[in-house]
Design a protein around this motif. Structure first.
Motif, PDB file in Angstrom:
ATOM      1  N   ALA A   1      41.373  17.439 -62.562  1.00 18.04           N
ATOM      2  CA  ALA A   1      41.168  16.399 -63.571  1.00 18.04           C
ATOM      3  C   ALA A   1      42.151  15.257 -63.365  1.00 18.04           C
ATOM      4  N   PHE A   2      43.380  15.590 -63.010  1.00 26.34           N
ATOM      5  CA  PHE A   2      44.399  14.570 -62.802  1.00 26.34           C
ATOM      6  C   PHE A   2      44.037  13.678 -61.610  1.00 26.34           C
ATOM      7  N   ARG A   3      43.521  14.296 -60.528  1.00 27.69           N
ATOM      8  CA  ARG A   3      43.111  13.512 -59.354  1.00 27.69           C
ATOM      9  C   ARG A   3      41.940  12.594 -59.698  1.00 27.69           C
ATOM     10  N   LEU A   4      40.989  13.091 -60.445  1.00 24.14           N
ATOM     11  CA  LEU A   4      39.845  12.271 -60.847  1.00 24.14           C
ATOM     12  C   LEU A   4      40.296  11.081 -61.684  1.00 24.14           C
ATOM     13  N   LEU A   5      41.146  11.356 -62.663  1.00 23.50           N
ATOM     14  CA  LEU A   5      41.643  10.279 -63.529  1.00 23.50           C
ATOM     15  C   LEU A   5      42.465   9.272 -62.733  1.00 23.50           C
ATOM     16  N   GLY A   6      43.229   9.764 -61.763  1.00 20.88           N
ATOM     17  CA  GLY A   6      44.024   8.864 -60.935  1.00 20.88           C
ATOM     18  C   GLY A   6      43.154   7.931 -60.110  1.00 20.88           C
ATOM     19  N   ALA A   7      42.086   8.473 -59.553  1.00 18.06           N
ATOM     20  CA  ALA A   7      41.172   7.649 -58.752  1.00 18.06           C
ATOM     21  C   ALA A   7      40.488   6.600 -59.630  1.00 18.06           C
TER      22      ALA A   7
ATOM     23  N   ARG B   1      51.287   7.711 -75.455  1.00 17.86           N
ATOM     24  CA  ARG B   1      50.565   8.902 -75.916  1.00 17.86           C
ATOM     25  C   ARG B   1      50.142   9.817 -74.769  1.00 17.86           C
ATOM     26  N   GLY B   2      50.156   9.280 -73.551  1.00 17.53           N
ATOM     27  CA  GLY B   2      49.739  10.104 -72.422  1.00 17.53           C
ATOM     28  C   GLY B   2      48.249  10.334 -72.369  1.00 17.53           C
ATOM     29  N   LYS B   3      47.525   9.614 -73.194  1.00 15.71           N
ATOM     30  CA  LYS B   3      46.071   9.766 -73.255  1.00 15.71           C
ATOM     31  C   LYS B   3      45.397   8.719 -72.367  1.00 15.71           C
ATOM     32  N   TYR B   4      44.199   9.037 -71.917  1.00 12.55           N
ATOM     33  CA  TYR B   4      43.404   8.120 -71.109  1.00 12.55           C
ATOM     34  C   TYR B   4      42.248   7.572 -71.932  1.00 12.55           C
ATOM     35  N   CYS B   5      41.877   6.335 -71.642  1.00 11.14           N
ATOM     36  CA  CYS B   5      40.697   5.737 -72.264  1.00 11.14           C
ATOM     37  C   CYS B   5      40.019   4.837 -71.228  1.00 11.14           C
ATOM     38  N   LEU B   6      38.840   4.364 -71.537  1.00 12.38           N
ATOM     39  CA  LEU B   6      38.122   3.502 -70.612  1.00 12.38           C
ATOM     40  C   LEU B   6      38.895   2.211 -70.380  1.00 12.38           C
ATOM     41  N   GLY B   7      38.904   1.741 -69.122  1.00  9.36           N
ATOM     42  CA  GLY B   7      39.657   0.551 -68.769  1.00  9.36           C
ATOM     43  C   GLY B   7      38.811  -0.706 -68.709  1.00  9.36           C
ATOM     44  N   ALA B   8      39.474  -1.808 -68.409  1.00 10.55           N
ATOM     45  CA  ALA B   8      38.799  -3.102 -68.372  1.00 10.55           C
ATOM     46  C   ALA B   8      37.749  -3.168 -67.263  1.00 10.55           C
TER      47      ALA B   8
ATOM     48  N   GLY C   1      43.367  13.543 -73.125  1.00 11.29           N
ATOM     49  CA  GLY C   1      44.417  13.869 -72.174  1.00 11.29           C
ATOM     50  C   GLY C   1      43.866  14.650 -70.996  1.00 11.29           C
ATOM     51  N   VAL C   2      44.719  14.901 -70.019  1.00 10.14           N
ATOM     52  CA  VAL C   2      44.301  15.615 -68.809  1.00 10.14           C
ATOM     53  C   VAL C   2      43.777  17.007 -69.158  1.00 10.14           C
ATOM     54  N   THR C   3      44.484  17.713 -70.037  1.00 15.41           N
ATOM     55  CA  THR C   3      44.073  19.068 -70.402  1.00 15.41           C
ATOM     56  C   THR C   3      42.694  19.070 -71.060  1.00 15.41           C
ATOM     57  N   GLU C   4      42.468  18.121 -71.955  1.00 10.14           N
ATOM     58  CA  GLU C   4      41.165  18.038 -72.639  1.00 10.14           C
ATOM     59  C   GLU C   4      40.046  17.747 -71.643  1.00 10.14           C
ATOM     60  N   ILE C   5      40.308  16.838 -70.719  1.00 14.79           N
ATOM     61  CA  ILE C   5      39.303  16.505 -69.716  1.00 14.79           C
ATOM     62  C   ILE C   5      39.015  17.718 -68.836  1.00 14.79           C
TER      63      ILE C   5
ATOM     64  N   ASN D   1      42.974   3.870 -60.570  1.00 13.33           N
ATOM     65  CA  ASN D   1      43.226   2.938 -59.467  1.00 13.33           C
ATOM     66  C   ASN D   1      42.152   1.856 -59.384  1.00 13.33           C
ATOM     67  N   ARG D   2      40.948   2.169 -59.815  1.00 15.97           N
ATOM     68  CA  ARG D   2      39.851   1.198 -59.784  1.00 15.97           C
ATOM     69  C   ARG D   2      39.716   0.450 -61.109  1.00 15.97           C
ATOM     70  N   GLY D   3      40.631   0.713 -62.045  1.00 16.15           N
ATOM     71  CA  GLY D   3      40.602   0.006 -63.324  1.00 16.15           C
ATOM     72  C   GLY D   3      39.552   0.507 -64.289  1.00 16.15           C
ATOM     73  N   LEU D   4      38.926   1.657 -63.981  1.00 20.55           N
ATOM     74  CA  LEU D   4      37.859   2.169 -64.840  1.00 20.55           C
ATOM     75  C   LEU D   4      38.403   2.979 -66.011  1.00 20.55           C
ATOM     76  N   VAL D   5      39.611   3.503 -65.877  1.00 16.77           N
ATOM     77  CA  VAL D   5      40.287   4.141 -66.994  1.00 16.77           C
ATOM     78  C   VAL D   5      41.718   3.627 -67.023  1.00 16.77           C
ATOM     79  N   THR D   6      42.349   3.738 -68.166  1.00 15.87           N
ATOM     80  CA  THR D   6      43.750   3.341 -68.294  1.00 15.87           C
ATOM     81  C   THR D   6      44.475   4.376 -69.139  1.00 15.87           C
ATOM     82  N   GLN D   7      45.777   4.489 -68.939  1.00 19.88           N
ATOM     83  CA  GLN D   7      46.551   5.504 -69.655  1.00 19.88           C
ATOM     84  C   GLN D   7      47.565   4.852 -70.574  1.00 19.88           C
TER      85      GLN D   7
END
Length: 254
Positions: free
Chosen positions: A43-49, A62-69, A28-32, A52-58
């Protein structure tokens, strides 16, 4: 902090986010934020960027992020480069020994052809290292092969930017280049006769991946006084045979 230093720091943090998600699977954002030692908003801005490029997905649940396609796309591209270099190097060596000239494998990289493997034959008169060099698509045999099979957008972008002249024989007319590319696609090889450098001739043939996509080109080049234009079609046939063998090793059955 200067703008340049801030940009470098942002890239470093973005890479750290990807590495963290690779280790933990999801976060999650807090963990990152805690792991990077930054504020949650950063952290939220980094994850958002990255999202947007498809490198992470939420995960919305669960509100958690993981690596994207998008990471698979990048990893796949890197794997192809590694595979074609590893599989092609021995074949480059064999062809270079046979014809005595310099043999390269190139791949398309945005608006240029980049050499990822090279071997020099006994008759080679130069020690110039083409490995890693970006070469123009319209003035090299490898570039023409790659451009002939590239998406239309690549060709349109090249034409819009203008075709730079390197020698008096460089093709700078989009219509003339289009004609050469159509011919290269039809006959299975391309020729560049003193178009990048005076006194340098080359031929190239396409390398296919398992689904038929052209992922690279094998070229053989040498001095014009030894590789005259009349000899290039014969050299092209041998280069095509090696390209077909590399295509087979890359999983192509066509």
């Amino acid at each position: 902090m200067t703008e340049k230093a801030s940009a470098v720091q942002s890239v470093d943090r973005a890479v750290s986010v990807l590495e963290s998600l690779a280790r933990h699977g999801e976060a999650g954002v807090t963990e990152i934020a805690d792991e990077l030692g930054v504020h949650k908003s950063t952290a939220f801005r980094l994850l958002g960027a990255l999202e947007n490029r498809g490198l992470v997905t939420q995960s919305k649940e669960r509100g958690k992020y993981c690596l994207g396609a998008g990471m698979l796309r990048l990893a796949g591209a890197a794997a192809v480069r590694l595979d074609i270099s590893q599989e092609g190097t021995p074949l480059c060596r064999e062809l270079a020994d046979e014809v005595g000239e310099t043999v390269n494998i190139a791949i398309l990289d945005d608006d240029a052809a980049v050499n990822v493997a090279q071997a020099r034959g006994a008759a080679s008169v130069t020690t110039y290292n083409w490995l890693g060099r970006r070469t123009p698509l319209h003035a090299t045999s490898s570039g023409k092969v790659l451009l002939a099979h590239a998406p239309t957008a690549v060709r349109e972008r090249l034409f819009a930017a203008g075709l730079e002249r390197y020698t008096e024989r460089t093709v700078t007319s989009p219509a003339d280049l289009d004609s050469q590319l159509a011919e290269a696609a039809e006959r299975g090889f391309a020729i560049a006769a003193e178009e990048l450098e005076i006194g340098l001739n080359a031929v190239a043939a396409p390398v296919h991946t398992h689904d038929g996509t052209v992922i690279g080109a094998i070229s053989a080049s040498g001095p014009a006084y030894r590789l005259g234009e009349a000899l290039l079609p014969k050299l092209a046939k041998r280069t095509m045979a090696v390209a077909e063998e590399l295509s087979r090793r890359m999983g192509y059955g066509g």
